[in-house]
Design a protein around this motif. Structure first.
Motif, PDB file in Angstrom:
ATOM      1  N   ALA A 114       0.829  -1.204   0.000  1.00  0.00           N
ATOM      2  CA  ALA A 114       0.000   0.000   0.000  1.00  0.00           C
ATOM      3  C   ALA A 114       0.863   1.255   0.000  1.00  0.00           C
ATOM      4  O   ALA A 114       0.568   2.230  -0.706  1.00  0.00           O
ATOM      5  CB  ALA A 114      -0.925  -0.007   1.209  1.00  0.00           C
ATOM      6  N   LEU A 115       1.948   1.255   0.769  1.00  0.00           N
ATOM      7  CA  LEU A 115       2.833   2.419   0.805  1.00  0.00           C
ATOM      8  C   LEU A 115       3.599   2.568  -0.509  1.00  0.00           C
ATOM      9  O   LEU A 115       3.803   3.681  -0.991  1.00  0.00           O
ATOM     10  CB  LEU A 115       3.802   2.298   1.977  1.00  0.00           C
ATOM     11  N   THR A 116       3.991   1.458  -1.082  1.00  0.00           N
ATOM     12  CA  THR A 116       4.661   1.502  -2.384  1.00  0.00           C
ATOM     13  C   THR A 116       3.726   2.083  -3.437  1.00  0.00           C
ATOM     14  O   THR A 116       4.123   2.922  -4.254  1.00  0.00           O
ATOM     15  CB  THR A 116       5.118   0.094  -2.802  1.00  0.00           C
ATOM     16  N   ALA A 117       2.461   1.652  -3.395  1.00  0.00           N
ATOM     17  CA  ALA A 117       1.487   2.166  -4.354  1.00  0.00           C
ATOM     18  C   ALA A 117       1.248   3.653  -4.157  1.00  0.00           C
ATOM     19  O   ALA A 117       1.120   4.409  -5.126  1.00  0.00           O
ATOM     20  CB  ALA A 117       0.174   1.401  -4.213  1.00  0.00           C
ATOM     21  N   ALA A 118       1.196   4.098  -2.896  1.00  0.00           N
ATOM     22  CA  ALA A 118       0.974   5.518  -2.611  1.00  0.00           C
ATOM     23  C   ALA A 118       2.118   6.370  -3.141  1.00  0.00           C
ATOM     24  O   ALA A 118       1.916   7.500  -3.596  1.00  0.00           O
ATOM     25  CB  ALA A 118       0.810   5.732  -1.111  1.00  0.00           C
ATOM     26  N   SER A 119       3.334   5.832  -3.128  1.00  0.00           N
ATOM     27  CA  SER A 119       4.505   6.593  -3.563  1.00  0.00           C
ATOM     28  C   SER A 119       4.581   6.731  -5.073  1.00  0.00           C
ATOM     29  O   SER A 119       5.136   7.698  -5.588  1.00  0.00           O
ATOM     30  CB  SER A 119       5.784   5.927  -3.049  1.00  0.00           C
ATOM     31  N   ILE A 120       4.034   5.765  -5.812  1.00  0.00           N
ATOM     32  CA  ILE A 120       4.161   5.798  -7.264  1.00  0.00           C
ATOM     33  C   ILE A 120       2.820   6.025  -7.949  1.00  0.00           C
ATOM     34  O   ILE A 120       2.710   5.895  -9.167  1.00  0.00           O
ATOM     35  CB  ILE A 120       4.773   4.487  -7.792  1.00  0.00           C
ATOM     36  N   GLN A 121       1.804   6.406  -7.169  1.00  0.00           N
ATOM     37  CA  GLN A 121       0.463   6.559  -7.722  1.00  0.00           C
ATOM     38  C   GLN A 121       0.422   7.568  -8.861  1.00  0.00           C
ATOM     39  O   GLN A 121      -0.316   7.400  -9.841  1.00  0.00           O
ATOM     40  CB  GLN A 121      -0.509   6.974  -6.620  1.00  0.00           C
ATOM     41  N   ARG A 161      11.095   5.156   4.831  1.00  0.00           N
ATOM     42  CA  ARG A 161      11.579   5.199   3.457  1.00  0.00           C
ATOM     43  C   ARG A 161      13.107   5.112   3.439  1.00  0.00           C
ATOM     44  O   ARG A 161      13.795   5.843   4.155  1.00  0.00           O
ATOM     45  CB  ARG A 161      11.124   6.495   2.778  1.00  0.00           C
ATOM     46  N   GLU A 162      13.607   4.215   2.602  1.00  0.00           N
ATOM     47  CA  GLU A 162      15.052   4.034   2.477  1.00  0.00           C
ATOM     48  C   GLU A 162      15.648   5.141   1.611  1.00  0.00           C
ATOM     49  O   GLU A 162      14.932   5.916   0.967  1.00  0.00           O
ATOM     50  CB  GLU A 162      15.354   2.666   1.848  1.00  0.00           C
ATOM     51  N   ASP A 163      16.984   5.208   1.572  1.00  0.00           N
ATOM     52  CA  ASP A 163      17.664   6.242   0.795  1.00  0.00           C
ATOM     53  C   ASP A 163      17.360   6.139  -0.698  1.00  0.00           C
ATOM     54  O   ASP A 163      17.393   7.153  -1.410  1.00  0.00           O
ATOM     55  CB  ASP A 163      19.182   6.154   1.009  1.00  0.00           C
ATOM     56  N   ASP A 164      17.055   4.933  -1.173  1.00  0.00           N
ATOM     57  CA  ASP A 164      16.765   4.769  -2.594  1.00  0.00           C
ATOM     58  C   ASP A 164      15.290   4.996  -2.925  1.00  0.00           C
ATOM     59  O   ASP A 164      14.866   4.784  -4.067  1.00  0.00           O
ATOM     60  CB  ASP A 164      17.200   3.382  -3.078  1.00  0.00           C
ATOM     61  N   GLY A 165      14.509   5.421  -1.922  1.00  0.00           N
ATOM     62  CA  GLY A 165      13.107   5.721  -2.156  1.00  0.00           C
ATOM     63  C   GLY A 165      12.152   4.573  -1.896  1.00  0.00           C
ATOM     64  O   GLY A 165      10.928   4.774  -1.909  1.00  0.00           O
ATOM     65  N   GLY A 202       6.631  12.631   5.076  1.00  0.00           N
ATOM     66  CA  GLY A 202       8.075  12.638   4.945  1.00  0.00           C
ATOM     67  C   GLY A 202       8.596  11.240   4.656  1.00  0.00           C
ATOM     68  O   GLY A 202       8.175  10.590   3.699  1.00  0.00           O
ATOM     69  N   ASN A 203       9.500  10.762   5.500  1.00  0.00           N
ATOM     70  CA  ASN A 203      10.070   9.423   5.328  1.00  0.00           C
ATOM     71  C   ASN A 203       9.384   8.380   6.189  1.00  0.00           C
ATOM     72  O   ASN A 203       9.925   7.281   6.394  1.00  0.00           O
ATOM     73  CB  ASN A 203      11.574   9.449   5.630  1.00  0.00           C
ATOM     74  N   LEU A 204       8.208   8.708   6.706  1.00  0.00           N
ATOM     75  CA  LEU A 204       7.420   7.756   7.472  1.00  0.00           C
ATOM     76  C   LEU A 204       6.130   7.452   6.716  1.00  0.00           C
ATOM     77  O   LEU A 204       5.508   8.355   6.154  1.00  0.00           O
ATOM     78  CB  LEU A 204       7.076   8.294   8.859  1.00  0.00           C
ATOM     79  N   GLY A 205       5.746   6.196   6.698  1.00  0.00           N
ATOM     80  CA  GLY A 205       4.513   5.810   6.034  1.00  0.00           C
ATOM     81  C   GLY A 205       3.670   4.945   6.948  1.00  0.00           C
ATOM     82  O   GLY A 205       4.193   4.143   7.737  1.00  0.00           O
TER      83      GLY A 205
END
Length: 220
Positions: free
Chosen positions: A12-19, A71-75, A46-49
Motif C-alpha cells: 500500500a505504501l509503495t502504491a501511494a509513492s508511485i500513484q 523510506r530508504e535512501d533509494d526511495g 516525509g520518510n514515514l509511512g
C-alpha cells in the motif's frame, strides 16, 4: 497475492509513492471470496509511512491493524512493522452499521493512537517524536477530503490539500504542533459541495519527546 498483512501494508505504501505515475499495483479494497484482507487507507509523512489494513478473522469478525514503515535512501520502503490493532467496532461492509455510527454526520472518529517513532527530523529529540494517528469514518457520499493547515503560523495562502479516499475510513498522522481541519467534499455533477461540519485533527503538544523504549535505544 500477499503472504501476510505486513506485506499488504508495504504494498500500500509503495502504491501511494508511485500513484502519480499510473503504475501503482492494484490492491484489494473490498472483502470477497478471494480477499480476506483489504487496505483501508495509507498516509505518508516525509520518510514515514502508515497503512491501515482490515482483515476478516476466522470467527467472521473484522479486525483493523495499523502498520508503519520508513523510506530508504533509494526511495523504497522498509518492511512494515505493526503498531496497533484490534477487533473493529463496526462491520464496514454493512451500510446499515456505517449509517448507525455516522448518525447523519459527514465524519466521525473511528480510532486514535499515539506512538513514539524515530522521525530523523531536525526538531526531533534524539531522533524520536510522538506522533498521533487518526482514522475517520466518512460519509459514503464523500468524494474526497480537503485538508486545511490551521496550526499557529500556518501560511493562509497555502490553500487546501486534497486527500482521495480508498475506503470509508481515512487515515492521518500528525507531528507535534500540527493542526488540520478536514472537510468532506461531495460531487454534485460538475460542482463540489461541502458535507456537514468539518473535523479538527490536533497533533501532540510540541516539546521534548518522551525517551524511546529501552529496547529501541539498545538498537542504536
Amino acid at each position: 497475492m500477499f503472504k501476510n498483512l505486513a506485506e499488504l501494508a508495504h504494498a500500500a505504501l509503495t502504491a501511494a509513492s508511485i500513484q502519480s505515475t499510473g503504475a501503482a499495483p492494484a490492491l484489494p479494497t473490498r472483502f470477497d471470496s478471494a480477499n480476506k484482507a483489504v487496505v483501508a487507507d495509507s498516509c505518508v509523512r516525509g520518510n514515514l509511512g502508515f497503512a491501515l489494513v482490515f482483515h476478516r478473522r476466522k470467527d467472521g469478525f473484522v479486525a483493523d491493524e495499523l502498520y508503519f514503515s520508513t523510506r530508504e535512501d533509494d526511495g523504497t520502503w522498509a518492511a512494515a512493522d505493526h503498531l496497533s490493532g484490534g477487533v473493529a467496532e463496526i462491520e464496514l461492509t454493512s451500510p446499515r452499521d456505517v449509517a448507525a455510527i455516522l448518525k447523519g454526520r459527514s465524519m466521525v472518529l473511528y480510532g486514535e493512537t499515539e506512538t513514539d517513532l524515530r522521525t530523523g527530523r531536525p526538531q526531533a529529540d534524539e531522533g524520536y517524536e510522538l506522533l498521533r494517528s487518526y482514522a475517520l469514518l466518512v460519509d459514503p457520499e464523500t468524494d474526497h477530503l480537503d485538508i486545511e493547515d490551521t496550526a499557529p503560523g500556518a501560511d493562509p495562502a497555502a490553500g487546501r490539500t486534497r486527500k482521495t479516499l480508498t475506503s470509508q475510513v481515512a487515515l492521518f498522522a500528525l507531528f507535534p504542533g500540527e493542526r488540520f481541519t478536514v472537510h468532506a467534499i461531495a460531487r454534485k455533477g460538475s460542482r463540489s459541495q461541502t458535507l456537514g461540519e468539518s473535523y479538527e485533527l490536533i497533533g501532540p503538544d510540541p516539546g521534548p519527546a518522551p525517551e524511546p523504549p529501552r529496547w529501541l535505544a539498545d538498537l542504536d
